[in-house]
Design an enzyme around this catalytic site. Structure first.
Site, short mmCIF file in Angstrom:
data_model
loop_
_atom_site.label_atom_id
_atom_site.label_comp_id
_atom_site.label_asym_id
_atom_site.label_seq_id
_atom_site.Cartn_x
_atom_site.Cartn_y
_atom_site.Cartn_z
N HIS A 156 -2.95 6.16 4.55
CA HIS A 156 -2.39 5.01 3.83
C HIS A 156 -3.00 4.98 2.41
O HIS A 156 -3.79 4.10 2.07
CB HIS A 156 -2.73 3.72 4.59
N GLN A 180 -2.99 1.84 -0.07
CA GLN A 180 -3.93 0.79 0.31
C GLN A 180 -5.32 1.06 -0.25
O GLN A 180 -5.97 0.16 -0.80
CB GLN A 180 -4.01 0.70 1.85
#
Ligand code: CP
Length: 301
Positions: A134, A137
């Site tokens: 991710h 993020q």
């Protein structure tokens, strides 16, 4: 082609430039209504497609708002409403979308799907989360740490809980931004072996957080985990909850982060999430600014 597929496959100098650009863009529009455009609108004339094969609140809204603030146009495509969810190949989808849009952001299950999209697209592709990583993020997380505490280089970051996809991007960031990362969690939920060498392990959470500048956790059951594993995971992870007692063992000015959504009073107590160490909502806001910088880098604008 500047795809943003992962932190470890992106040049550290480019990552640093993106963080600095994100901070500058955030400062430049401080106090303005969210719907007003930035002074510079580098995405004017650009069309962005956001593909979601999994649910999202932060990623979807922050990308949509970010594109609009930079003067671009955006469309959201849900995987099950596309032909992609009904047998059309990823390669053909990539080729077709590339004829309509200038940039693709994709949230999907398998990393292979994202990589295939990038291989066949003739426009940049951004990883909006896979089962493995991710990166958007963690760009926001690095930005948030530095906004509060200055350079992350050389600092101690401790991850408490499941060695999941968000942890993997933290591990990649540890190398690229040169900080120390400690994993504390139960052995069955260790990070994947491909991350070996990027972090150290300390099974005892109290010992792990000693000297920590940042303590991070995430949900105990991720979107890709079977719900049948819920009870077992809760039993495995209960001792790794981030609570006031654990935070008291970190540095007095340590920050607390969680990428959200959270299951309050499971992986972290509300006392910590809403307490003085917590920067979770700055972290959520910075998804917007970090991704604006990522999109500019992808498009070279
Ligand atoms: N942290 C995060 O990616 O949030 P969403 O799942 O709401 O996009």
């Amino acid at each position: 082609m500047n795809h943003f597929l992962d932190i470890h496959t992106t040049d550290p100098a480019d990552l640093r430039a993106m963080i600095d650009s994100a901070a500058a863009m955030k400062a430049a529009r401080a106090g303005r209504p969210k719907g007003t455009p930035d002074d510079e609108t580098p995405l004017a004339g650009h069309m962005v497609a956001l593909i979601f094969e999994k649910p999202s609140t932060r990623t979807r809204v922050s990308f949509e708002v970010g594109v609009q603030q930079m003067g671009g146009a955006v469309m959201v495509l849900k995987g099950d409403e596309m032909q992609l969810g009904h047998g059309e190949t990823i390669a053909d989808t990539a080729r077709v979308l590339s004829r309509y849009v200038d940039l693709i952001m994709m949230r999907t299950f398998e990393e292979a799907t994202l990589l295939e999209m990038a291989e066949h697209a003739t426009v940049p592709v951004i990883n909006g989360l896979t089962n493995r990583t991710h990166p958007c993020q963690i760009m926001a997380d690095v930005m948030t740490f530095e906004e509060h505490r200055g350079p992350i280089k050389g600092r101690k970051v401790v991850w408490s809980g499941d060695g999941n996809n968000v942890f993997a991007s933290f591990a990649h960031a540890a190398r690229q931004f040169d900080f120390d990362l400690t994993f504390t969690g139960p052995e069955p939920l260790d990070p994947e072996r491909a991350l070996d060498g990027l972090y150290t392990t300390e099974r005892n959470p109290q010992r792990a957080v000693e000297g920590a500048d940042l303590v991070v956790t995430d949900t105990w059951v991720s979107m890709h985990d079977p719900q049948s594993a819920r009870e077992r995971r809760h039993n495995q992870l209960r001792g790794y909850q981030v609570n006031a007692e654990l935070m008291a063992k970190a540095k007095p000015d340590a920050l607390f982060m969680h990428c959200l959504p959270a299951h309050r009073d499971d992986e972290a107590t509300s006392e910590v999430m809403d307490g003085p160490h917590s920067v979770i909502f700055d972290e959520a806001e910075n998804r917007l600014h970090a991704q604006k910088a990522i999109m500019r880098w992808c498009l070279g604008v």
